[in-house]
Design a protein around this motif. Structure first.
Motif, PDB file in Angstrom:
ATOM      1  N   LEU A  17     -62.440 -37.158  38.160  1.00 35.07           N
ATOM      2  CA  LEU A  17     -62.374 -36.460  39.518  1.00 35.07           C
ATOM      3  C   LEU A  17     -62.021 -37.316  40.704  1.00 35.07           C
ATOM      4  N   GLN A  18     -62.888 -38.627  40.751  1.00 36.16           N
ATOM      5  CA  GLN A  18     -62.378 -39.697  41.733  1.00 36.16           C
ATOM      6  C   GLN A  18     -60.886 -40.108  41.727  1.00 36.16           C
ATOM      7  N   GLU A  19     -60.350 -40.091  40.414  1.00 38.67           N
ATOM      8  CA  GLU A  19     -59.081 -40.466  40.230  1.00 38.67           C
ATOM      9  C   GLU A  19     -57.914 -39.153  40.908  1.00 38.67           C
ATOM     10  N   HIS A  20     -58.373 -38.031  40.657  1.00 41.95           N
ATOM     11  CA  HIS A  20     -57.762 -36.855  41.253  1.00 41.95           C
ATOM     12  C   HIS A  20     -57.851 -36.846  42.763  1.00 41.95           C
ATOM     13  N   PHE A  21     -58.967 -37.217  43.179  1.00 35.96           N
ATOM     14  CA  PHE A  21     -58.958 -37.450  44.684  1.00 35.96           C
ATOM     15  C   PHE A  21     -58.216 -38.395  45.235  1.00 35.96           C
ATOM     16  N   LYS A  25     -54.859 -37.987  47.694  1.00 39.88           N
ATOM     17  CA  LYS A  25     -54.868 -38.594  49.059  1.00 39.88           C
ATOM     18  C   LYS A  25     -53.550 -39.415  48.999  1.00 39.88           C
ATOM     19  N   ASN A  26     -53.021 -40.256  47.916  1.00 39.76           N
ATOM     20  CA  ASN A  26     -51.756 -40.908  48.255  1.00 39.76           C
ATOM     21  C   ASN A  26     -50.641 -40.129  48.405  1.00 39.76           C
ATOM     22  N   ARG A  27     -50.655 -38.839  47.635  1.00 37.34           N
ATOM     23  CA  ARG A  27     -49.474 -38.016  47.824  1.00 37.34           C
ATOM     24  C   ARG A  27     -49.537 -37.315  49.140  1.00 37.34           C
ATOM     25  N   VAL A  28     -50.632 -37.100  49.826  1.00 41.61           N
ATOM     26  CA  VAL A  28     -50.727 -36.638  51.193  1.00 41.61           C
ATOM     27  C   VAL A  28     -50.251 -37.547  52.214  1.00 41.61           C
ATOM     28  N   ILE A  29     -50.544 -38.860  51.701  1.00 42.12           N
ATOM     29  CA  ILE A  29     -50.301 -39.871  53.046  1.00 42.12           C
ATOM     30  C   ILE A  29     -48.842 -40.037  52.669  1.00 42.12           C
ATOM     31  N   LYS A  30     -48.057 -39.979  51.599  1.00 41.28           N
ATOM     32  CA  LYS A  30     -46.579 -40.204  51.692  1.00 41.28           C
ATOM     33  C   LYS A  30     -46.003 -39.042  52.117  1.00 41.28           C
ATOM     34  N   SER A  31     -46.339 -37.901  52.007  1.00 40.76           N
ATOM     35  CA  SER A  31     -46.071 -36.347  52.426  1.00 40.76           C
ATOM     36  C   SER A  31     -45.948 -36.835  53.933  1.00 40.76           C
ATOM     37  N   ALA A  32     -47.181 -37.193  54.596  1.00 38.98           N
ATOM     38  CA  ALA A  32     -47.226 -37.358  55.901  1.00 38.98           C
ATOM     39  C   ALA A  32     -46.164 -38.421  56.426  1.00 38.98           C
ATOM     40  N   VAL A  33     -46.065 -39.662  55.924  1.00 36.34           N
ATOM     41  CA  VAL A  33     -45.212 -40.558  56.378  1.00 36.34           C
ATOM     42  C   VAL A  33     -43.769 -40.185  56.510  1.00 36.34           C
ATOM     43  N   ALA A  34     -43.358 -39.358  55.148  1.00 35.21           N
ATOM     44  CA  ALA A  34     -42.035 -38.648  55.276  1.00 35.21           C
ATOM     45  C   ALA A  34     -41.792 -37.583  56.354  1.00 35.21           C
ATOM     46  N   THR A  35     -42.984 -36.941  56.738  1.00 37.67           N
ATOM     47  CA  THR A  35     -43.053 -36.017  58.058  1.00 37.67           C
ATOM     48  C   THR A  35     -42.624 -36.652  59.162  1.00 37.67           C
ATOM     49  N   ILE A  36     -43.202 -37.762  59.349  1.00 35.02           N
ATOM     50  CA  ILE A  36     -43.347 -38.468  60.630  1.00 35.02           C
ATOM     51  C   ILE A  36     -41.762 -39.003  60.826  1.00 35.02           C
ATOM     52  N   TRP A  98     -42.306 -33.629  50.117  1.00 32.15           N
ATOM     53  CA  TRP A  98     -43.611 -33.057  49.997  1.00 32.15           C
ATOM     54  C   TRP A  98     -43.532 -31.949  49.023  1.00 32.15           C
ATOM     55  N   LEU A  99     -42.461 -31.427  48.457  1.00 33.87           N
ATOM     56  CA  LEU A  99     -42.474 -30.619  47.533  1.00 33.87           C
ATOM     57  C   LEU A  99     -42.270 -31.324  46.059  1.00 33.87           C
ATOM     58  N   TYR A 100     -41.963 -32.406  46.160  1.00 28.54           N
ATOM     59  CA  TYR A 100     -41.999 -33.162  44.973  1.00 28.54           C
ATOM     60  C   TYR A 100     -43.174 -33.823  44.742  1.00 28.54           C
TER      61      TYR A 100
END
Length: 286
Positions: A17-21, A25-36, A98-100
């Motif tokens: 479960l910790q690895e899933h979180f 988190k890593n994928r959300v950060i990548k999506s946020a950076v791409a959005t910025i 972010w879709l990927y």
């Protein structure tokens, strides 16, 4: 040395479960950076975007001889609106990223058949979403012209820029989503969750629902905008029903053959000449 949780050593991608979180988190950060990054590009696209959506108002001025202009209510509204619109543009530009990331996060939990359905849904929904956006863009000038035609003679339209941009975005997104809903229905049918006959029985409620959504999306009491939104949705809705009914018949035939003791491999096997000849003899006897 290979990692302990690499795909080769862990083909089913089992994770704690910790690895899933951590992965989420890593994928959300990548999506946020791409959005910025996309938002930075959006700053340069802001002015062309405003000029494009302002064109229907310019057309009103040319055809009706009135003043229809965007109005910024206070000093900082122009800057805050530029930041907001730039972020929206960045979100659209970063959509492939972010879709990927979303796809890569949920794919390990899907079976092969589910992956095929999900990929088919994305490949169908994205073009339909784009078609909805294009349809809305085509209908936008006529909608703005129709709404401003109710002004009394000698009056002007000083439209709040935030309200106008919000109206344009809501107008286009409503059209786009209306084109995606039939794809969702077909996807649910292919997964066996919803039958075509069930959808067909609820067609009256669907018409009421579509009319309600069209009335909510259409500004004021513009009947033409309601029609532009409701007509394509109903058309694609009944096309989706037809596809679902055909798929239900195919599934019923497959289940009937399975009930007779045939294996799944036999369902895709071509009929042999001997079997065709035997069928011909049976028909001759009858």
């Amino acid at each position: 040395m290979a990692r302990a949780n690499s795909r080769k050593n862990n083909p089913q991608a089992n994770m704690a479960l910790q690895e899933h979180f951590r992965e989420f988190k890593n994928r959300v950060i990548k999506s946020a950076v791409a959005t910025i990054i996309g938002g930075i590009a959006g700053f340069f696209l802001y002015m062309p975007f405003i000029e494009a959506i302002k064109e229907p108002l310019d057309e009103v001025n040319r055809q009706q001889g009135r003043d229809a202009v965007l109005n910024y209510a206070n000093v900082q509204s122009s800057f805050s609106l530029m930041v907001t619109v730039s972020l929206y543009i960045g979100l659209v530009l970063a959509a492939p990223v972010w879709l990927y990331q979303l796809w890569a996060f949920i794919t390990p939990a899907l079976y092969k058949k589910e992956k095929r359905y999900a990929l088919g849904f994305i490949c169908s929904a994205v073009p339909m979403f784009i078609i909805g956006i294009i349809t809305a863009w085509i209908c936008l000038p006529a909608t703005v012209l129709a709404l401003t035609a109710f002004n009394p003679t000698g009056t002007a339209n000083y439209i709040n820029a935030e309200v106008y941009i919000s109206f344009v975005v809501k107008f286009m997104v409503s059209f786009a989503l209306s084109f995606v809903i039939p794809v969702i229905l077909v996807g649910l049918n292919l997964m066996g969750i919803l039958s075509g006959r069930t959808i067909l029985k609820a067609w009256r409620w669907v018409v009421v629902f579509v009319a309600t959504i069209a009335a909510m999306a259409a500004p004021g009491t513009d009947v033409m905008t309601m029609f532009y939104l409701a007509a394509p949705l109903l058309l694609f809705f009944f096309i989706a029903i037809a596809i679902c009914l055909v798929n239900d018949k195919r599934r019923a035939r497959k289940n009937a053959k399975l009930a007779q003791g045939l294996e799944k491999e036999d369902l895709t096997r071509s009929t042999t000449p001997e079997e065709l000849e035997q069928l011909g003899r049976i028909e001759t006897r009858e």
